[in-house]
Scaffold this motif. Structure first.
Motif, mmCIF file in Angstrom:
data_model
loop_
_atom_site.group_PDB
_atom_site.id
_atom_site.type_symbol
_atom_site.label_atom_id
_atom_site.label_comp_id
_atom_site.label_asym_id
_atom_site.label_seq_id
_atom_site.Cartn_x
_atom_site.Cartn_y
_atom_site.Cartn_z
ATOM 1 N N GLY A 1 -8.856 11.473 -12.876
ATOM 2 C CA GLY A 1 -9.431 12.667 -12.259
ATOM 3 C C GLY A 1 -9.021 12.771 -10.805
ATOM 4 O O GLY A 1 -9.732 12.314 -9.908
ATOM 5 N N CYS B 1 -13.345 8.135 -9.166
ATOM 6 C CA CYS B 1 -14.414 8.828 -8.427
ATOM 7 C C CYS B 1 -14.731 10.196 -9.024
ATOM 8 O O CYS B 1 -15.878 10.624 -9.034
ATOM 9 N N VAL B 2 -13.718 10.873 -9.548
ATOM 10 C CA VAL B 2 -13.965 12.145 -10.222
ATOM 11 C C VAL B 2 -14.218 11.932 -11.714
ATOM 12 O O VAL B 2 -15.160 12.486 -12.278
ATOM 13 N N GLY C 1 -17.199 6.366 -2.892
ATOM 14 C CA GLY C 1 -15.959 6.060 -3.581
ATOM 15 C C GLY C 1 -14.926 5.406 -2.687
ATOM 16 O O GLY C 1 -14.166 4.538 -3.128
ATOM 17 N N SER C 2 -14.881 5.813 -1.420
ATOM 18 C CA SER C 2 -13.872 5.235 -0.528
ATOM 19 C C SER C 2 -14.099 3.730 -0.407
ATOM 20 O O SER C 2 -13.159 2.933 -0.520
ATOM 21 N N ASP D 1 -8.994 4.535 -9.735
ATOM 22 C CA ASP D 1 -9.874 5.357 -8.909
ATOM 23 C C ASP D 1 -10.487 6.401 -9.839
ATOM 24 O O ASP D 1 -9.841 7.378 -10.216
ATOM 25 N N ASP E 1 -18.064 7.103 -8.430
ATOM 26 C CA ASP E 1 -18.985 7.715 -7.484
ATOM 27 C C ASP E 1 -20.209 8.230 -8.237
ATOM 28 O O ASP E 1 -20.078 9.034 -9.148
ATOM 29 N N THR F 1 -5.298 7.126 -11.097
ATOM 30 C CA THR F 1 -6.437 7.991 -10.803
ATOM 31 C C THR F 1 -6.916 8.642 -12.089
ATOM 32 O O THR F 1 -6.129 9.267 -12.805
ATOM 33 N N ASN G 1 -13.291 1.879 -3.615
ATOM 34 C CA ASN G 1 -11.852 1.623 -3.747
ATOM 35 C C ASN G 1 -11.426 0.455 -2.868
ATOM 36 O O ASN G 1 -10.636 -0.398 -3.280
ATOM 37 N N HIS H 1 -5.901 9.810 -3.675
ATOM 38 C CA HIS H 1 -6.835 10.196 -2.609
ATOM 39 C C HIS H 1 -6.486 9.492 -1.294
ATOM 40 O O HIS H 1 -6.045 8.334 -1.294
ATOM 41 N N HIS I 1 -22.748 9.679 -6.522
ATOM 42 C CA HIS I 1 -23.195 10.901 -5.857
ATOM 43 C C HIS I 1 -22.296 12.089 -6.210
ATOM 44 O O HIS I 1 -22.454 13.163 -5.662
ATOM 45 N N LYS I 2 -21.369 11.864 -7.112
ATOM 46 C CA LYS I 2 -20.596 12.984 -7.659
ATOM 47 C C LYS I 2 -21.138 13.265 -9.066
ATOM 48 O O LYS I 2 -22.153 13.931 -9.202
HETATM 49 C C1 LIG Z 1 -14.279 11.695 -3.689
HETATM 50 C C2 LIG Z 1 -13.126 10.815 -3.963
HETATM 51 C C3 LIG Z 1 -12.959 9.627 -3.282
HETATM 52 C C4 LIG Z 1 -13.815 9.245 -2.099
HETATM 53 O O1 LIG Z 1 -15.135 9.093 -2.475
HETATM 54 P P1 LIG Z 1 -16.288 9.193 -1.360
HETATM 55 O O2 LIG Z 1 -17.517 8.996 -2.144
HETATM 56 O O3 LIG Z 1 -16.179 10.579 -0.782
HETATM 57 O O4 LIG Z 1 -16.025 8.140 -0.357
HETATM 58 C C5 LIG Z 1 -11.951 8.776 -3.688
HETATM 59 N N1 LIG Z 1 -11.130 9.100 -4.689
HETATM 60 C C6 LIG Z 1 -11.246 10.262 -5.362
HETATM 61 C C7 LIG Z 1 -10.313 10.544 -6.496
HETATM 62 C C8 LIG Z 1 -12.239 11.173 -5.006
HETATM 63 O O5 LIG Z 1 -12.328 12.344 -5.648
#
Ligand SMILES: *Cc1c(COP(=O)(O)O)cnc(C)c1O
Length: 459
Positions: free
Chosen positions: A221, A250-251, A125-126, A248, A277, A219, A129, A166, A279-280
């Motif tokens: 989540g 990722c969640v 996710g990093s 973002d 993401d 964001t 972004n 984040h 892997h989440k």
């Molecule tokens: C986990 C997360 C990230 C970073 O993702 P990674 O896969 O750990 O690099 C960025 N933004 C949010 C909101 C996250 O929860």
């Protein structure tokens, strides 16, 4: 190796979530580089004895720290097949690169982005972004940033997010040459969401000061509480103010595939760029994330270079488009295969149901906690993240923090459950993130019992 790993996963529930590594085991990692060969059997035994028992624990049904997926067998075997295939997907006409392309197309479809959008798989996710924000920066700069860098920009760019954004966005600002001061963190509301009125005020004040508002980072989540910024209002605001909208997700982006809860992220498909993401929420083995860009041409313009040693031919191995034209990598592993195989095997609908299941479980725990006078809920439970603390009453904030950290660490050390902590609006909170397809309601009952048991011994 495969049999051992599968047996281990089968019996995962009988093992501690996590255990501390004894010193003699730790010492085994201090040996110098091996110059002579040794039998593979011995090395496998070492993996089994010294590494596997001391893993993170996120494959365990009672792991709820931070926000991590809990992996899956097909994804793991796919990683093995990908490594055996050995392709470098940065360039080249391969089946693997078609799998990569198809996987990002599927993700685009899952997120409701138009066919003209493009995507790229990255390591998380990093980086996803960073890909989105770099496109935003270049598009909004008003100069040809690729040529000149940021120095000649007539007005400093400003990005906006809530104070719940984040920390990877600070890294992004650092990398993009803009600096942390370019990211305005507007105070979030009582439900930890970006407040559109405050956002607009900040944008107008910056314009009046001669700055150049460029991009809003919403964001879907938040990491702390799972709160979802009001996406439709923010999308309207960006359209009206001519700003880039980066989400973002990722969640929360993958909530879009969960039938009972997808309304929570309505409007996410209006983003100019979206980070998510896999892997989440999709439980792909680490590591894989994805960036989607609404405009394929802008996406490519941000990253494509023209190297004399990477010229495309009409036929042959170099006859395909360069996947490295869509991100910062040149070489590129075959991380697409795990996502592709998992999606084919299970189908998107099942992954959506698993996300609904996790959210239902979080709401269940929230209702159980609500009925308990010794538990204080610290934030609204929106998705699968829940913030709470043990609060028997009569303790100051510092004492409550110390007590709850001790409860958290004792649960980790006994291997019963793993939760993490954070500070939200100045108050310490324990945090349960149920991004875990192995969790049952009984596991959550066990967590509650353990918090109360340890808490009442320590208070
Ligand atoms: C986990 C997360 C990230 C970073 O993702 P990674 O896969 O750990 O690099 C960025 N933004 C949010 C909101 C996250 O929860």
């Amino acid at each position: 190796m495969v049999d051992d790993a599968i047996d281990d996963l089968r019996d995962i529930r009988d093992r501690p979530v996590w255990q501390a590594m004894p010193d003699p085991v730790r010492a085994a990692f201090g040996t110098p580089v091996p110059h002579e060969p040794q039998p593979l059997d011995n090395i496998c035994a070492e993996v089994k004895a010294n590494i596997r028992p001391y893993r993170m624990g996120n494959v365990h049904p009672r792991f709820w720290m931070w926000y991590m997926g809990s992996s899956n067998l097909t994804g793991a075997l796919a990683d093995f097949l990908a490594a055996m295939d050995g392709s470098n997907l940065g360039a080249g006409s391969t089946g693997a690169s078609l799998v990569d392309r198809q996987t990002t197309d599927w993700i685009r479809e899952m997120m409701g982005f138009p066919a003209t959008a493009s995507g790229t798989l990255v390591n998380g996710g990093s980086m996803a972004n960073i890909v989105g924000l770099m496109a935003a920066r270049n598009h909004m700069a008003g100069v040809d940033l690729r040529q000149t860098g940021v120095a000649p920009m007539p007005q400093p760019l400003r990005f906006y997010a809530s104070d719940q954004v984040h920390a990877c966005h600070d890294k992004a600002m650092n990398l993009l040459g803009l600096g942390r001061q370019s990211l305005t963190r507007a105070p979030s509301d009582a439900a930890f969401r970006l407040d559109p009125a405050k956002l607009l005020a900040a944008i107008q004040a910056d314009r009046a000061r001669g700055l150049r508002p460029a991009c809003v980072i919403a964001t879907a989540g938040t990491t702390n509480t799972g709160s979802i910024d009001p996406l439709p209002e923010i999308a309207d605001l960006c359209a009206q103010e001519g700003l880039w909208l980066h989400v973002d997700g990722c969640v929360g982006a993958l909530v879009a595939i969960a039938p009972q809860n997808r309304h929570l992220v309505a409007g996410i498909d209006r983003a100019d760029s979206l980070a998510l993401d896999l892997h989440k929420g999709l439980h792909a083995p680490f590591d894989v994330g994805c960036a989607l860009l609404r405009d394929r041409r802008q996406h490519r313009q941000t990253f494509a270079e023209d190297a004399e040693y990477l010229q495309k031919t009409a036929r042959g191995i170099a006859s395909a488009e360069l996947l490295s034209d869509y991100n910062l990598d040149t070489s590129r592993g075959f991380r697409a295969l795990k996502v592709w195989m998992m999606l084919k095997e299970h189908g998107v609908a099942k992954f959506g149901r698993l996300i609904d299941q996790a959210i239902t479980q979080a709401r269940y725990l929230d209702s159980v906690f609500a009925a308990d006078p010794q538990i204080e809920r610290m934030a609204p439970t929106v998705v699968d993240i829940l913030c709470f603390r043990f609060n028997p009453g009569g303790l100051a904030e510092d004492a409550l923090r110390a007590l709850n950290v001790e409860i958290m660490v004792q649960m980790q050390e006994t291997g019963i459950a793993a939760v993490s902590d954070t500070t939200i609006h100045g108050r310490h909170s324990l945090r349960v993130a149920i991004c875990n397809h192995r969790t049952t309601l009984a596991d959550l009952d066990a967590l509650r019992a353990e918090v109360l048991r340890i808490g009442n011994i320590l208070r």
